[in-house]
Design a protein around this motif. Sequence first.
Motif, short mmCIF file in Angstrom:
data_model
loop_
_atom_site.label_atom_id
_atom_site.label_comp_id
_atom_site.label_asym_id
_atom_site.label_seq_id
_atom_site.Cartn_x
_atom_site.Cartn_y
_atom_site.Cartn_z
N ASN A 1 8.23 -44.33 -42.70
CA ASN A 1 7.52 -45.53 -43.10
C ASN A 1 7.36 -46.48 -41.93
O ASN A 1 8.30 -46.68 -41.15
CB ASN A 1 8.26 -46.25 -44.23
N THR A 2 6.17 -47.04 -41.78
CA THR A 2 5.90 -47.94 -40.66
C THR A 2 6.91 -49.07 -40.62
O THR A 2 7.45 -49.41 -39.56
CB THR A 2 4.48 -48.51 -40.78
N PHE A 3 7.19 -49.67 -41.76
CA PHE A 3 8.20 -50.72 -41.85
C PHE A 3 9.35 -50.17 -42.69
O PHE A 3 9.33 -50.23 -43.91
CB PHE A 3 7.62 -51.98 -42.49
N ASP A 4 10.31 -49.55 -42.01
CA ASP A 4 11.41 -48.95 -42.74
C ASP A 4 12.61 -49.89 -42.73
O ASP A 4 12.51 -51.05 -42.38
CB ASP A 4 11.78 -47.58 -42.16
N GLY A 5 13.74 -49.39 -43.13
CA GLY A 5 14.93 -50.23 -43.17
C GLY A 5 14.81 -51.30 -44.24
O GLY A 5 14.49 -51.04 -45.39
N GLY A 6 15.03 -52.54 -43.85
CA GLY A 6 14.99 -53.64 -44.80
C GLY A 6 13.60 -54.03 -45.22
O GLY A 6 13.43 -54.91 -46.08
N ASP A 7 12.57 -53.41 -44.62
CA ASP A 7 11.19 -53.78 -44.92
C ASP A 7 10.51 -52.79 -45.86
O ASP A 7 9.29 -52.79 -45.99
CB ASP A 7 10.36 -53.87 -43.62
N ASP A 8 11.28 -51.93 -46.52
CA ASP A 8 10.67 -50.92 -47.39
C ASP A 8 9.81 -51.54 -48.48
O ASP A 8 8.73 -51.02 -48.82
CB ASP A 8 11.77 -50.05 -48.04
N GLN A 9 10.26 -52.64 -49.07
CA GLN A 9 9.48 -53.30 -50.11
C GLN A 9 8.16 -53.83 -49.56
O GLN A 9 7.12 -53.76 -50.21
CB GLN A 9 10.29 -54.45 -50.73
N LEU A 10 8.22 -54.37 -48.34
CA LEU A 10 6.99 -54.87 -47.72
C LEU A 10 6.07 -53.72 -47.34
O LEU A 10 4.84 -53.84 -47.42
CB LEU A 10 7.34 -55.71 -46.48
N ASN A 11 6.63 -52.60 -46.92
CA ASN A 11 5.82 -51.43 -46.61
C ASN A 11 5.04 -50.99 -47.84
O ASN A 11 3.84 -50.70 -47.77
CB ASN A 11 6.71 -50.29 -46.12
N ARG A 12 5.71 -51.00 -49.00
CA ARG A 12 5.05 -50.62 -50.25
C ARG A 12 3.99 -51.64 -50.63
O ARG A 12 2.90 -51.29 -51.10
CB ARG A 12 6.10 -50.52 -51.36
N SER A 13 4.27 -52.93 -50.42
CA SER A 13 3.28 -53.97 -50.74
C SER A 13 2.03 -53.82 -49.89
O SER A 13 0.91 -53.93 -50.39
CB SER A 13 3.90 -55.36 -50.54
N LEU A 14 2.23 -53.57 -48.60
CA LEU A 14 1.08 -53.38 -47.72
C LEU A 14 0.28 -52.15 -48.11
O LEU A 14 -0.95 -52.16 -48.12
CB LEU A 14 1.55 -53.26 -46.26
N LEU B 1 1.84 -45.09 -45.57
CA LEU B 1 1.77 -46.01 -44.43
C LEU B 1 2.94 -45.65 -43.53
O LEU B 1 4.06 -46.13 -43.72
CB LEU B 1 1.85 -47.47 -44.92
N LYS B 2 2.67 -44.77 -42.55
CA LYS B 2 3.74 -44.19 -41.76
C LYS B 2 3.42 -44.25 -40.27
O LYS B 2 2.27 -44.29 -39.87
CB LYS B 2 4.00 -42.74 -42.19
N ARG B 3 4.47 -44.24 -39.49
CA ARG B 3 4.32 -44.23 -38.03
C ARG B 3 4.85 -42.92 -37.47
O ARG B 3 5.61 -42.19 -38.12
CB ARG B 3 5.04 -45.41 -37.41
#
Length: 673
Positions: A434-447, A413-415
């Motif tokens: 990663n589309t949601f990088d930084g502090g959102d890495d865990q959420l990126n993996r969940s999505l 899930l990448k931009r």
Amino acid sequence: MPFSNTEEVTQLTVKQLLGSDDTYLIPMYQRNYAWEKGEITQLIQDIIDYMPEQRPYYIGSLVVFRRQADRSARHTVFETIDGQQRLTTLSLLTSYLKNNGSANTAWYRDAKIHFESRPLSKKTFDTITNRHFHKEPSDALKPEEINTGITNGYRLIGEALDLAFKNSPEKLQHFERFLFEQVQVMRIQVPDDTDLNHYFEIMNSRGEQLEKHEVLKAKLLEVLNQEPDDAIKESSKRTLHLVWESCANMEKYAQSGFSPKLRNELFGDQKWDELQPKNFEQLCQTVAQHSEESSADESKALSYIIANPVKERTTTEDGDDTPDRFNSVINFPNFLLHILRISVNEGTQAHTDNDVPLDDKRLIQLFEEHILKAEAPLERSRKFIFNLLKGKHLFDHYIIKREFLKGSDSWSLKRYKWNKGDSRNSLGKSSYVNTFDGGDDQLNRSLLMLLSAFHVSTPTMVYKHWLNAALNYLFSNESDVIASEYLTHMEGVARAFVFDRYLVKGEGASYYEMIYRRKGKPQRDPGTLSAGDISPQMRFTKIKNNLVFNYLDYLLWQKYRNDNSQKQIANYEFTFRSSVEHYYPQTPMEGVKDMSDDPSLHYFGNLCLISHSKNSRLSNFSPAAKKDYYAQNSIDSPKQHLMMQFDNWDKAAILEHEEEMISTLLNTDTAAS
């Protein structure tokens, strides 16, 4: 029939095609008729499969050149450039039905196909069409007078029809009516000044029929030609061409379809990840500023489309953009229908009448119904073209792809983003993060996990309603897509699909209702349900969709992802598993207790998803033998892994595990919550 210097595209039913006074010449440069059992049977079966819809069925294109010199003549002679195999088969099929007593073929008076300098083909075809044969036309011809390819095709048609409609004359009559009145061919007449030798070389090099989406592009260009202002017309057509070319390759990110200069304008200078124009007019203005990057000739119509099919475009300025890096979860025709469905319902109260099936066999018909022949087609076409680019950008940004990199592949899930270039590449180069990088890495993996759970549950593209739900949400929140809110929405969609459709008696809620009326929110709150409400629909053969298993596996992954004692669950990745396995076997090997009389054998607690190959290999193994096998191999699912934690797998274990799994399903405290 009017004539112009551009192509004429005409939709014709089989009856209109073969029942008019027009004739079709098969020139010498065309190969002989060569369809065999596979092609003929497939054509007939496709028609049979589509009959229950009772809607027009587009079966292919026929590219022709007007050969008749006298334009005042009562009929037109068309030279057949492409599509002659399908045209010949439809003619033979009609002749067979007529010769065998069909009451629906009185309009088919004589052969519409003529052959240039091929006396055997002409005599064979005329004999089949104008005489009353039943099975073998060769009976009326001498061996030296027969084109065996044509007689073989006629015989194979008879065999296919006999097999499909044996002892069912009513069904055969239904087939005939549908064939003649609903099956449609797209006849594309090329301009009078076309160089036919060059044109045929192009068609030969393609080696295939025009795709439906190529015909659709031509039809959209026809609509844009209605614009009275010449400058706006040309700008609109050029914009359509560039947008179409950048979006049609689903394996590439849309930005890579534009030059770096135009990319800066469209997706943000030194960004490349945010669409700047907000409507079609702004998009056209941006494209017009870079008119040197495409010529007006590129948007003339079918002649350009045929000569220049969309090809993978390499971007030499991109340092991290290998040609085969990404694989899309859908193809371009299906993506067009997703965008059409969203465009039709955008900004309006959702009604059942606005639903758009995701069936690309009906691509042309659905676009005609909602855009091309609807009210204000020019305005609707412009809106769709803009939404196409907008939707592809959102798709690339927020929908999973399969990524192939450094000899391995996985979900990603990448931009697409800009990176600083060098002296050779001052405009910059692309990379993927990663589309949601930084502090959102865990959420990126969940999505990524949730979207892949959806995807593997419905491999068939016509059923990818989860993707439509995701795109519809993204369209509504394009300017501020927050990872946690996107995840919350898609978890709601998963619960709606599972509890409002798959775990209810009867059909349950429609996908359209769940996506557009309820905006992905479940009608039945899992927190208010009990095991008794859903367990009857969770028995073997009762489960309607594999998302029941995969959504549960997603929840189990969320539950154990940080548990050091469950590393196999934490490292789990969704794959295509289609077999529902009984962990305690239905037919155990000798020496293992037979539970076939115990209803708990078919309870959800004893079921899990595995691959078809493993199911064939392991289905009769005891739970202990399966546990030994998986100790040396990766797990097929988190649910299965938890089943193998029991020391003794019996009825008590099945009931205990089922209770735990249903409790997990009904617990609404997910990571996004």
